[in-house]
Design a protein around this motif. Structure first.
Motif, PDB file in Angstrom:
ATOM      1  N   THR A  45       0.899  -1.054  -0.028  1.00 38.35           N
ATOM      2  CA  THR A  45       0.073  -0.124  -0.082  1.00 38.35           C
ATOM      3  C   THR A  45       1.118   1.358   0.046  1.00 38.35           C
ATOM      4  O   THR A  45       1.757   1.427   1.347  1.00 38.35           O
ATOM      5  N   TRP A  46       0.679   2.440  -1.461  1.00 38.55           N
ATOM      6  CA  TRP A  46       1.409   3.326  -1.019  1.00 38.55           C
ATOM      7  C   TRP A  46       0.631   4.773  -0.878  1.00 38.55           C
ATOM      8  O   TRP A  46      -0.534   3.958  -1.598  1.00 38.55           O
ATOM      9  N   PRO A  47       0.631   5.672  -0.106  1.00 42.13           N
ATOM     10  CA  PRO A  47      -0.189   7.091  -0.261  1.00 42.13           C
ATOM     11  C   PRO A  47      -0.455   7.366  -1.635  1.00 42.13           C
ATOM     12  O   PRO A  47       0.734   7.114  -2.619  1.00 42.13           O
ATOM     13  N   LEU A  93       2.400  10.639  -8.342  1.00 41.69           N
ATOM     14  CA  LEU A  93       3.444   9.286  -7.980  1.00 41.69           C
ATOM     15  C   LEU A  93       4.503  10.176  -7.180  1.00 41.69           C
ATOM     16  O   LEU A  93       5.153  10.943  -8.412  1.00 41.69           O
ATOM     17  N   LYS A  94       5.537   9.404  -6.703  1.00 40.93           N
ATOM     18  CA  LYS A  94       5.913  10.051  -5.776  1.00 40.93           C
ATOM     19  C   LYS A  94       7.260   9.462  -6.452  1.00 40.93           C
ATOM     20  O   LYS A  94       7.328   7.677  -6.034  1.00 40.93           O
ATOM     21  N   ASN A 152       4.699   1.376  -7.056  1.00 41.42           N
ATOM     22  CA  ASN A 152       3.321   0.825  -8.150  1.00 41.42           C
ATOM     23  C   ASN A 152       1.705   1.275  -7.737  1.00 41.42           C
ATOM     24  O   ASN A 152       1.768  -0.021  -6.447  1.00 41.42           O
ATOM     25  N   PRO A 153       1.078   1.737  -7.594  1.00 38.71           N
ATOM     26  CA  PRO A 153      -0.504   2.250  -7.026  1.00 38.71           C
ATOM     27  C   PRO A 153      -1.695   0.519  -7.575  1.00 38.71           C
ATOM     28  O   PRO A 153      -2.575   0.987  -6.881  1.00 38.71           O
ATOM     29  N   MET A 213       4.184  -3.096 -15.959  1.00 43.54           N
ATOM     30  CA  MET A 213       4.438  -2.348 -14.428  1.00 43.54           C
ATOM     31  C   MET A 213       3.729  -3.508 -13.632  1.00 43.54           C
ATOM     32  O   MET A 213       2.310  -4.089 -13.963  1.00 43.54           O
ATOM     33  N   THR A 214       3.996  -4.667 -12.777  1.00 42.17           N
ATOM     34  CA  THR A 214       3.509  -6.056 -12.819  1.00 42.17           C
ATOM     35  C   THR A 214       3.235  -5.426 -11.342  1.00 42.17           C
ATOM     36  O   THR A 214       3.230  -4.580 -10.781  1.00 42.17           O
ATOM     37  N   GLY A 215       2.287  -6.332 -10.508  1.00 43.97           N
ATOM     38  CA  GLY A 215       2.025  -6.275  -9.110  1.00 43.97           C
ATOM     39  C   GLY A 215       3.410  -6.507  -9.020  1.00 43.97           C
ATOM     40  O   GLY A 215       2.546  -6.954  -7.241  1.00 43.97           O
TER      41      GLY A 215
END
Length: 334
Positions: free
Chosen positions: A277-279, A286-287, A307-308, A332-334
């Motif tokens: 979990t990214w903010p 994206l940061k 990766n959100p 981009m993969t999970g």
């Protein structure tokens, strides 16, 4: 005298022109020290004299004391605590901000034109958040002569949270799950010189992001810490030490090192297979996180993309200077 407006093709500004009136009183203000330690006593002194060199005795005055957050800069190292909303692009504090008013009152100079005040340097809440100093303590005094004309002056000193600061330099700002990461520790005094042996505690935690939506739709994040590992450490005579931790899962981690009133926190971004979990900001930014804070020409930079999208996504990446230098697309993969 009056109000004026200056306009250009790029904007507009307003300003006022007023008649100058020379003050009757020269007001000098000072602290008894330029730097202080949290918990110490402080003393402020004002001296008011007329310009014909007589003391301005029994002059009424008002005063207030406020604290502005500041930072301690140690080249190559991070120092101090992270702000709760550190993920935002704007910094938590702005230069020239008014800070927090701590105390205020009224007074009067004595027959020699002298006024003194004293207090104790305590930890304060700045912007509704208890901040570990350093902070600038600013004393402002306004004196008034017999005609009601006011003269204001101010003085300031830096207040430190402890007698030393902890600098932390991670071997990398980004890592992969299962890889050990080294953190270099350097303890210095107020003059940024190595400060010898100190006992400290190091806590390595995984960050769980909680958020709430504000009144105007903004997202405010807070960190919930899940302790992963902890250990005690000691610096050597050179003020240096190294501590290592291994993040097992992808996500955001925080290293917290503290002791004797000093504290420093750093973040580590960890990639790997599996959900993390990214903010995510309100504006869907994206940061991007580089693997170090500076580079030389010819160096290779590794950039971490949080990766959100748990199921993956198509990504457009551009490298830009004064124009788009290159671009690529990837999955981009999970």
């Amino acid at each position: 005298p009056g109000y004026y407006r200056l306009e250009t093709a790029y904007g507009m500004t307003l300003f006022q022109v007023a008649e100058y009136r020379k003050p009757e009183i020269d007001l000098e203000l000072s602290f008894d020290q330029s730097e202080g330690l949290l918990g110490e006593d402080w003393n402020g002194r004002a001296e008011a004299r007329y310009y014909f060199d007589a003391p301005a005795s029994q002059a009424d005055l008002s005063w207030y004391l406020r604290a502005e957050p500041t930072s301690f800069y140690l080249p190559g190292y991070q120092t101090g605590e992270l702000d709760d909303n550190w993920f935002a692009y704007a910094g938590p504090f702005y230069p020239g901000s008014w800070g927090t008013r701590i105390a205020e009152g009224q007074g009067q100079t004595d027959l020699e034109g002298i006024w003194e005040i004293e207090g104790r340097l305590g930890r304060v809440d700045i912007y509704d958040r208890e901040v570990s100093l350093p902070a600038n303590y600013i004393l402002s005094v306004t004196a008034q002569d017999e005609t009601g004309f006011q003269v204001t002056n101010q003085t300031q000193m830096i207040v430190h949270p402890s007698e030393f600061y902890i600098g932390v330099h991670p071997a990398a700002w980004v890592s992969e799950a299962g890889e050990e990461v080294d953190f270099e520790i350097l303890v210095v005094d107020w003059e940024r010189e190595p400060d010898g042996v100190h006992q400290m505690r190091a806590e390595f935690s995984k960050v769980v992001w909680n958020y709430q939506v504000g009144e105007i739709g903004q997202i405010d994040y807070t960190r919930e810490m899940e302790l992963v590992a902890a250990r005690d450490l000691s610096t050597g005579q050179d003020g240096e030490a190294v501590v290592s931790f291994t993040p097992e899962d992808p996500g955001t981690y925080q290293l917290d090192i503290f002791g004797d009133g000093a504290r420093t926190q750093v973040n580590l971004w960890v990639s790997g297979i599996g959900g993390a979990t990214w903010p995510r900001q309100t504006n869907e930014k994206l940061k991007l996180v580089p693997d170090r804070d500076s580079y030389q020409p010819g160096d290779e930079a590794t950039i971490f993309i949080p990766n959100p999208f748990p199921e993956g996504a198509r990504v457009l990446i551009t490298l830009e200077r004064d124009k788009v230098v290159s671009y690529q697309t990837l999955s981009m993969t999970g």
